[in-house]
Structures are given as C-alpha cells and as structure tokens.
Design an enzyme around this catalytic site. Structure first.
Site, mmCIF file in Angstrom:
data_model
loop_
_atom_site.group_PDB
_atom_site.id
_atom_site.type_symbol
_atom_site.label_atom_id
_atom_site.label_comp_id
_atom_site.label_asym_id
_atom_site.label_seq_id
_atom_site.Cartn_x
_atom_site.Cartn_y
_atom_site.Cartn_z
ATOM 1 N N ARG A 9 1.033 19.704 0.527
ATOM 2 C CA ARG A 9 -0.115 20.596 0.420
ATOM 3 C C ARG A 9 0.027 21.723 1.439
ATOM 4 O O ARG A 9 0.571 21.535 2.517
ATOM 5 C CB ARG A 9 -1.414 19.837 0.687
ATOM 6 C CG ARG A 9 -1.851 18.935 -0.451
ATOM 7 C CD ARG A 9 -3.183 18.254 -0.136
ATOM 8 N NE ARG A 9 -3.065 17.322 0.961
ATOM 9 C CZ ARG A 9 -3.421 17.554 2.202
ATOM 10 N NH1 ARG A 9 -3.986 18.705 2.528
ATOM 11 N NH2 ARG A 9 -3.265 16.647 3.134
ATOM 12 N N ASN A 15 -3.970 -6.522 9.623
ATOM 13 C CA ASN A 15 -5.221 -5.761 9.754
ATOM 14 C C ASN A 15 -6.404 -6.501 9.129
ATOM 15 O O ASN A 15 -7.555 -6.154 9.379
ATOM 16 C CB ASN A 15 -5.075 -4.373 9.116
ATOM 17 C CG ASN A 15 -4.073 -3.514 9.885
ATOM 18 O OD1 ASN A 15 -3.810 -3.771 11.059
ATOM 19 N ND2 ASN A 15 -3.511 -2.518 9.229
ATOM 20 N N ALA A 65 -1.566 10.145 4.684
ATOM 21 C CA ALA A 65 -0.365 9.463 5.183
ATOM 22 C C ALA A 65 -0.620 8.687 6.485
ATOM 23 O O ALA A 65 0.237 8.617 7.360
ATOM 24 C CB ALA A 65 0.790 10.459 5.361
ATOM 25 N N CYS A 66 -1.810 8.093 6.611
ATOM 26 C CA CYS A 66 -2.121 7.233 7.762
ATOM 27 C C CYS A 66 -2.404 5.798 7.315
ATOM 28 O O CYS A 66 -3.028 5.027 8.042
ATOM 29 C CB CYS A 66 -3.326 7.776 8.532
ATOM 30 S SG CYS A 66 -2.941 9.235 9.502
ATOM 31 N N GLY A 67 -1.984 5.429 6.114
ATOM 32 C CA GLY A 67 -2.047 4.022 5.720
ATOM 33 C C GLY A 67 -3.227 3.622 4.861
ATOM 34 O O GLY A 67 -3.547 2.441 4.778
ATOM 35 N N HIS A 81 -12.929 11.253 1.263
ATOM 36 C CA HIS A 81 -11.485 10.947 1.281
ATOM 37 C C HIS A 81 -11.319 9.502 1.778
ATOM 38 O O HIS A 81 -10.934 9.278 2.924
ATOM 39 C CB HIS A 81 -10.796 11.941 2.231
ATOM 40 C CG HIS A 81 -9.301 11.933 2.158
ATOM 41 N ND1 HIS A 81 -8.508 12.292 3.232
ATOM 42 C CD2 HIS A 81 -8.444 11.626 1.152
ATOM 43 C CE1 HIS A 81 -7.242 12.214 2.886
ATOM 44 N NE2 HIS A 81 -7.167 11.810 1.638
ATOM 45 N N THR A 113 -3.351 3.678 1.569
ATOM 46 C CA THR A 113 -2.823 2.880 0.452
ATOM 47 C C THR A 113 -2.467 1.479 0.937
ATOM 48 O O THR A 113 -2.758 0.484 0.262
ATOM 49 C CB THR A 113 -1.615 3.605 -0.174
ATOM 50 O OG1 THR A 113 -2.022 4.928 -0.539
ATOM 51 C CG2 THR A 113 -1.097 2.888 -1.395
ATOM 52 N N ASN A 114 -1.862 1.380 2.117
ATOM 53 C CA ASN A 114 -1.487 0.056 2.637
ATOM 54 C C ASN A 114 -2.716 -0.808 2.906
ATOM 55 O O ASN A 114 -2.730 -2.000 2.612
ATOM 56 C CB ASN A 114 -0.677 0.193 3.937
ATOM 57 C CG ASN A 114 0.702 0.787 3.684
ATOM 58 O OD1 ASN A 114 1.174 0.806 2.545
ATOM 59 N ND2 ASN A 114 1.341 1.282 4.731
ATOM 60 N N ARG A 118 6.841 10.930 -2.916
ATOM 61 C CA ARG A 118 5.697 10.201 -3.479
ATOM 62 C C ARG A 118 6.085 9.351 -4.682
ATOM 63 O O ARG A 118 7.078 9.611 -5.345
ATOM 64 C CB ARG A 118 4.643 11.224 -3.943
ATOM 65 C CG ARG A 118 4.102 12.126 -2.839
ATOM 66 C CD ARG A 118 3.052 11.442 -2.027
ATOM 67 N NE ARG A 118 2.507 12.267 -0.966
ATOM 68 C CZ ARG A 118 1.226 12.247 -0.593
ATOM 69 N NH1 ARG A 118 0.359 11.453 -1.190
ATOM 70 N NH2 ARG A 118 0.818 13.002 0.405
ATOM 71 N N LYS A 173 -7.540 16.551 -5.213
ATOM 72 C CA LYS A 173 -8.186 17.118 -4.022
ATOM 73 C C LYS A 173 -9.166 18.235 -4.390
ATOM 74 O O LYS A 173 -10.230 18.369 -3.794
ATOM 75 C CB LYS A 173 -7.134 17.645 -3.047
ATOM 76 C CG LYS A 173 -6.120 16.595 -2.621
ATOM 77 C CD LYS A 173 -6.790 15.403 -1.998
ATOM 78 C CE LYS A 173 -5.754 14.400 -1.512
ATOM 79 N NZ LYS A 173 -6.374 13.258 -0.856
ATOM 80 N N TYR A 196 3.099 20.933 -6.620
ATOM 81 C CA TYR A 196 3.127 19.682 -5.857
ATOM 82 C C TYR A 196 1.753 19.054 -5.620
ATOM 83 O O TYR A 196 0.843 19.723 -5.119
ATOM 84 C CB TYR A 196 3.788 19.917 -4.485
ATOM 85 C CG TYR A 196 4.348 18.626 -3.939
ATOM 86 C CD1 TYR A 196 5.634 18.222 -4.270
ATOM 87 C CD2 TYR A 196 3.579 17.788 -3.136
ATOM 88 C CE1 TYR A 196 6.143 17.013 -3.814
ATOM 89 C CE2 TYR A 196 4.071 16.581 -2.677
ATOM 90 C CZ TYR A 196 5.359 16.205 -3.015
ATOM 91 O OH TYR A 196 5.863 15.009 -2.564
ATOM 92 N N GLY A 197 1.648 17.797 -5.901
ATOM 93 C CA GLY A 197 0.532 16.944 -5.469
ATOM 94 C C GLY A 197 -0.822 17.615 -5.531
ATOM 95 O O GLY A 197 -1.218 18.182 -6.546
ATOM 96 N N GLY A 198 -1.527 17.530 -4.421
ATOM 97 C CA GLY A 198 -2.895 18.034 -4.351
ATOM 98 C C GLY A 198 -3.020 19.524 -4.631
ATOM 99 O O GLY A 198 -4.112 20.007 -4.926
ATOM 100 N N ARG A 222 -4.395 8.153 13.462
ATOM 101 C CA ARG A 222 -3.118 7.763 14.041
ATOM 102 C C ARG A 222 -3.122 8.293 15.464
ATOM 103 O O ARG A 222 -3.024 9.502 15.671
ATOM 104 C CB ARG A 222 -2.035 8.439 13.203
ATOM 105 C CG ARG A 222 -0.615 8.082 13.489
ATOM 106 C CD ARG A 222 0.274 8.909 12.587
ATOM 107 N NE ARG A 222 0.409 8.351 11.252
ATOM 108 C CZ ARG A 222 1.297 7.417 10.921
ATOM 109 N NH1 ARG A 222 2.141 6.958 11.827
ATOM 110 N NH2 ARG A 222 1.362 6.972 9.690
HETATM 111 C C1 OXD Z 1 -3.212 13.658 0.606
HETATM 112 C C2 OXD Z 1 -2.941 12.944 -0.654
HETATM 113 O O1 OXD Z 1 -2.454 14.562 0.958
HETATM 114 O O2 OXD Z 1 -3.678 11.996 -0.960
HETATM 115 O O3 OXD Z 1 -4.199 13.296 1.261
HETATM 116 O O4 OXD Z 1 -2.005 13.318 -1.390
HETATM 117 MN MN MN Z 2 -5.385 11.775 0.360
#
Ligand code: OXD
Ligand code: MN
Length: 585
Positions: free
Chosen positions: A69, A497, A250-252, A227, A254-255, A370, A207, A198-200, A401
């Site tokens: 982004r 966690n 990208a701070c986790g 978000h 999804t995990n 991704r 987004k 790309y992506g968002g 993070r």
């Molecule tokens: C972001 C995404 O960048 O979810 O937050 O792709």
């Molecule tokens: Mn996101």
C-alpha cells in the site's frame, strides 16, 4: 449510488472516460473464474503451481514498483479538509477529480473492463454492503472473487436493498508510481484508484470500502468499522467468548485469529471469525455485535508455517493465489520461514522477481508477499462466522510491535481509559506499507492508514459508542514483541498467546489476579496460566514491567501526537492523558 439505472449509467460514464475495448459484467460463476485463470495463464500473469500439492492455485508476480500500500498517495477527498484531519492526506474533491480523471482518460484502451459486483458481509446480513468495482485487471477480479462474495449474490443483495451500492473505479494505468492515486470521496461514497494492482490499493472492497468509507458511514450512522480480527475463545465448559483485536498491518492479526491452542486438551481453543476487519453494531441486547465483511484472507506469507500458523497453511493449500512469493523447481511456493528452521530454498528456486535465487541474495519472497485464500478453507473457521447478526464482542484487544515500553499484557481501567489506550497506540512500521521498516509510529487503534475521517472525531465516536452500550467490551492491550537487551523476544508468542486470552476471559468474568499500575491493570507474575510453559518468574516480571522513564517519554510523545488534533481532540482524551501523567508521578 442507488438503482440499476444509476449503476448502468455509471458503468457507461466510466467506459466513456477509460475507453476499454470491451466490457464484461462478472457473475462470480466457477466457469467465469476458470476462464479468467486460463486467460492469465496464457498471458503469463499467473503461473500454475504444483497441481497435486496446491490444486487450483497460482503465482502472480507484481510489478516490482508495486508491492505494498502507498499511503502518501492515498487521499481522503472530503468537502472540508478538517473532516479528513491531520493524519490523512487530503485534496478538494473537485480538484482531485479534475486532476485524476486525466489519468483515467483512455487508461483502458485495448483492455477489458470488468464490472465486478461484490458483497461485503454475509448474504442476508443487515450489516452487509454492496460494492461494484470496475477494473481492468483480471488478477484483481480473481482476488475479489476469493476475498468477497462476488457476482450474482451481490446483484441479488443490491436488488433487495433498494439498489444501494458503493461504486469504485480502478485501473492499473501504466503502473507509474508518479501516476498512482487512491482517492476516497466520503460524502459521495465513491472510490477511484489508478496506477496500482496491489492489495489494499486495488481490491477496493477491503481497505477503501470496508475501512475508509465504512468508518465514515459508521461515524454518521452510529456503528463502527475497525481494522480488527474477530476470534472466539472456547472455554472448558464449551462457552465461546468473542474478542476483536486491532493490530497494525503485518503484526500478527492472522496468526492470533487462527491460533492453535497448546491447551486444547484442557478445553481451551480458538475459533476464527475474521482476520482483518470488523463491522460492529449495537444489538437489541445493548451489546456490540460484529461481522467480518470479508470472505477470504489476504495474508502476509513470510513467517507463516505449520508451527506458527497451521490453520493458515491449511487455508492456503488449495484454490489460492500467491503474490510475490518464490517458486521451487517442484512448483511449490517458497517464502522466508515457510519451513520451520529452514533458511534457504531448494536449489533452482526462482525469487519473487522471477530470477534464479542464489546464496547471498537478500530474500526469495518479498517481505510483503501474500496469499489470497478462501476463509471457508480455514480449519478453525467459526460455525458462526456467517451469522447475519454477527457475534457478540466481550473484549477489544489493542496491540502493536514494540521492543520496549509496552508490557506483555494489561487491561484498561474502564471504557474511557480504554479508548485512550487505543488512541495512544504505537508500533514499529512493517513492510505492509511502502517506506522505512522498523521506525516507531503512532497508530491509534491500528487505523492510522484506514480511518476515513478526522481521527479526533473518531475517538469522539468511540467515546459515544461506549455511552450507548449497555455492556461495553473490556479493553486490553498486548505486546508479543518485547525484547531483552540482546534483541531476543521475551515471549514465545503464537499458540502460547492463548494464555493472555485466558487471563482476559477471567477478567471479563470479574476474576483474575491483577496489580494496578500507572497504565492499567496488569497480571501478577503468577496471574497467567503458564502450565506446561518453561518460562521463569524473572522473565515474566520483565515482560510485565511498566518502566516509569520509558512511559514518561511515551507520555510526552503522545502529547505531541494529540496536539495536532486541536479542537477535534475530545476532552476525555486530554483528561486521560493528564491522569496518566499524575499516575506516573
Ligand atoms: C494491510 C492488509 O495492509 O490487511 O493492513 O493488507
Ligand atoms: Mn489489514
């Protein structure tokens, strides 16, 4: 916009401007998807992966200048600049349209224009919204088909909702970064995006619609677009407590959303409702109810493996699109961390740029590479993930993070204090957005790049929502990323966690051992259930320490940040900031 006639007129206007060779209305069918894929395999836009290991899955390599982004060309074009606020780039809507329509003029010459109706939110949900994306990228269409409910289902919803839809015009243009613009017109509820695939930047439902425009709508209409991941924590009695978590890109998220609990045998497990976005409304019972507007994941690949996130690995094992990962000679995807402990790829692997990887090369996969995968393939997907009314939220988790400052876990004193905790969030920058990685930046509620209006008013909206809620969620803050002096992470993270989630669960029930600190309630060192985890009390103390000097610096930085909102800063945020100062002494 509203009505089929308005939709047809808008499509015609866009075609007159962009001058495509042909127009295709997408119905979302299997056959249409198969034809799109076949076309992209012919042009080389997609590469087929190993059909036995990854059925119906493909690799796409983006233009190397188009890998994340781009926040500085992402604009909120509200009528008044102060409605965009100091943290958004702004341009007057008339001047933005005049300027960028020149770039759209003829942009689709010789290309196909796809008209892509999509639904954000489960079919039949009162939360759901219809969007229509016009795009000249078949890759975008394929991604939208995985990440949203696309085609006929969206047209049916549009008919039922009285014809309401959010239009979004997208063209990859010539991918020149100097001619890249992602424009949001919040009063009109319209999106224009050019110059990126790309992506968002390009999947406009994600987004642009579901966060920037939806946050504006939520502000005007009394609901929230955040978000946030959504998860359900199942306890040994079989009850599920739903929590929503805001972490920067990208701070986790999804995990955490797909966490596999090491304490499953004791009855603790996690269900996934969503990994990136939550739309929330106040229910008749006075609680906050959340839906995930998406239908798939657009997750960060590097670091994902069978140990860190087995549910993501299962989700992406078929019917998926990989963007900017490496490709082994066996046509398997490869990224840094795809196999626990393995540092280098099989010989003959091709890197994300399409070149032979050789030892000494920096990376195989781009750090923001991704996977696009259907949510229905996730083994931990909640049986309630498509419930039209959503799931009731009992807790918000804020996190970032941070190598220092923020302890592993703490709880806000109350709603107002919790809103302040979210407003004061900061995190080290990741590769999800273009720019320098690692610098700490303030990222309130993880919404800095996604809040479609003045962030001061946004906090005001949070405070008001709290007043309307009979049972507002408890608010927590976590930091899985605290490091020791040698730069080693102090907390094992990932599945472990769940122990933090269990403490939150206790606190929601009004139990759990706490110590009051200047920043909130934190667990006592033995307050977390650490059974089966080899971690010393000393280490737990370090993880939970609230360092006065660090927090005094943090307080000062927060003050500078809040200062820019001037009279849009709610008084309550200022009061909480003062109260923090007093508690710090
Ligand atoms: C972001 C995404 O960048 O979810 O937050 O792709
Ligand atoms: Mn996101």
């Amino acid at each position: 916009m509203s009505g089929i006639a308005a939709l047809e007129k808008w499509v015609e206007d866009c075609a007159q401007l962009t001058k495509p060779e042909r127009i295709v209305w997408c119905d979302g069918s299997e056959q249409e998807y198969a034809d799109l894929i076949a076309g992209m395999l012919r042009t080389g836009e997609l590469i087929q992966m190993n059909e036995r290991a990854y059925p119906n899955s493909y690799l796409h390599r983006s233009n190397p200048n188009d890998v994340a982004r781009t926040e500085e060309v992402t604009l909120i074009c509200s009528e008044r600049q102060e409605d965009a606020g100091p943290t958004n780039y702004w341009e007057d809507p008339k001047s933005a349209k005049a300027r960028v329509s020149k770039l759209f003029d003829g942009a689709m010459r010789g290309r196909t224009m796809y008209v892509v109706p999509y639904l954000m939110g489960p079919a039949g949900s009162p939360h759901a919204k219809v969007g229509v994306e016009i795009t000249d990228s078949a890759y975008v269409v394929a991604n939208v088909r995985i990440t949203t409910r696309m085609g006929k289902v969206a047209m049916d919803a549009l008919e039922k909702n009285g014809g309401q839809f959010v239009p979004g015009l997208h063209s990859t243009g010539d991918l020149d970064p100097k001619k890249r613009w992602i424009l949001h017109f919040p009063e009109e509820q319209l999106i224009w995006s050019i110059g990126s695939g790309y992506g968002g930047n390009a999947l406009l439902g994600k987004k642009c619609l579901s966060l920037r425009l939806a946050s504006w709508m939520g502000w005007k209409e009394g609901w929230m677009a955040e978000h946030m991941l959504i998860l359900g924590l199942e306890d040994p009695s079989g009850n599920v407590t739903y929590m929503a978590g805001a972490f920067p890109s990208a701070c986790g998220k999804t995990n955490l959303a797909m966490l596999v609990s090491p304490l499953a045998e004791r009855g603790w497990r996690v269900w996934t409702v969503g990994d990136d976005i939550a739309w929330m409304r106040i229910g008749e019972d006075g609680r906050l109810w959340a839906v995930n507007p998406e239908n798939g994941f657009f997750g960060v690949a590097p670091g994902t493996n069978v140990e860190t996130n087995p549910n993501a690995m299962a989700s992406l094992s078929a019917n998926s699109i990989f963007t900017n990962v490496g490709l082994t000679p066996d046509k398997l995807p490869w990224w840094e961390g795809i196999e626990p402990g393995v540092k280098t790829p099989p010989s003959g692997t091709i890197n994300w740029l399409g070149n032979q990887w050789k030892p000494g090369d920096e990376v195989v996969a781009h750090p923001n590479s991704r996977f696009t995968a259907p949510a229905s393939q996730c083994p931990s997907i909640s049986p309630h993930w498509e419930d039209p009314q959503g799931v009731p939220i009992s807790a918000f988790i804020f996190g970032g993070r941070r190598a220092r400052v923020a302890p592993l876990l703490y709880q806000a004193f109350n709603w107002q204090h919790g809103v302040f905790v979210g407003a004061g969030m900061a995190s080290e920058k990741t590769a999800a957005a273009a720019g320098k990685v690692g610098e700490t930046r303030r990222d309130p509620m993880a919404m800095l790049p996604f809040c479609g209006y003045n962030m001061g008013d946004y906090w005001g909206h949070w405070l008001e929502m709290g007043q309307k809620l009979e049972r507002p969620p408890e608010i927590f803050h976590v930091n899985w990323f605290r490091k020791d002096e040698d730069g080693n992470f102090l907390w094992p993270g990932f599945g472990e966690n769940v122990r933090a989630l269990m403490w939150m669960h206790e606190r929601i029930q009004g139990r759990g051992a706490v110590r009051e600190t200047a920043i909130g309630y934190r667990p006592t060192p033995d307050g977390l259930d650490l059974e089966g985890l080899d971690i010393s009390t000393h280490r737990m103390e370090r993880l939970l320490t609230v360092d006065r000097d660090d927090w005094q610096d943090e307080w000062a930085e927060q003050g500078v940040f809040f200062g820019q909102f001037k009279d849009h800063l709610p008084a309550a945020i200022g009061e909480e900031h003062d109260a923090l100062k007093r508690r710090l002494g």
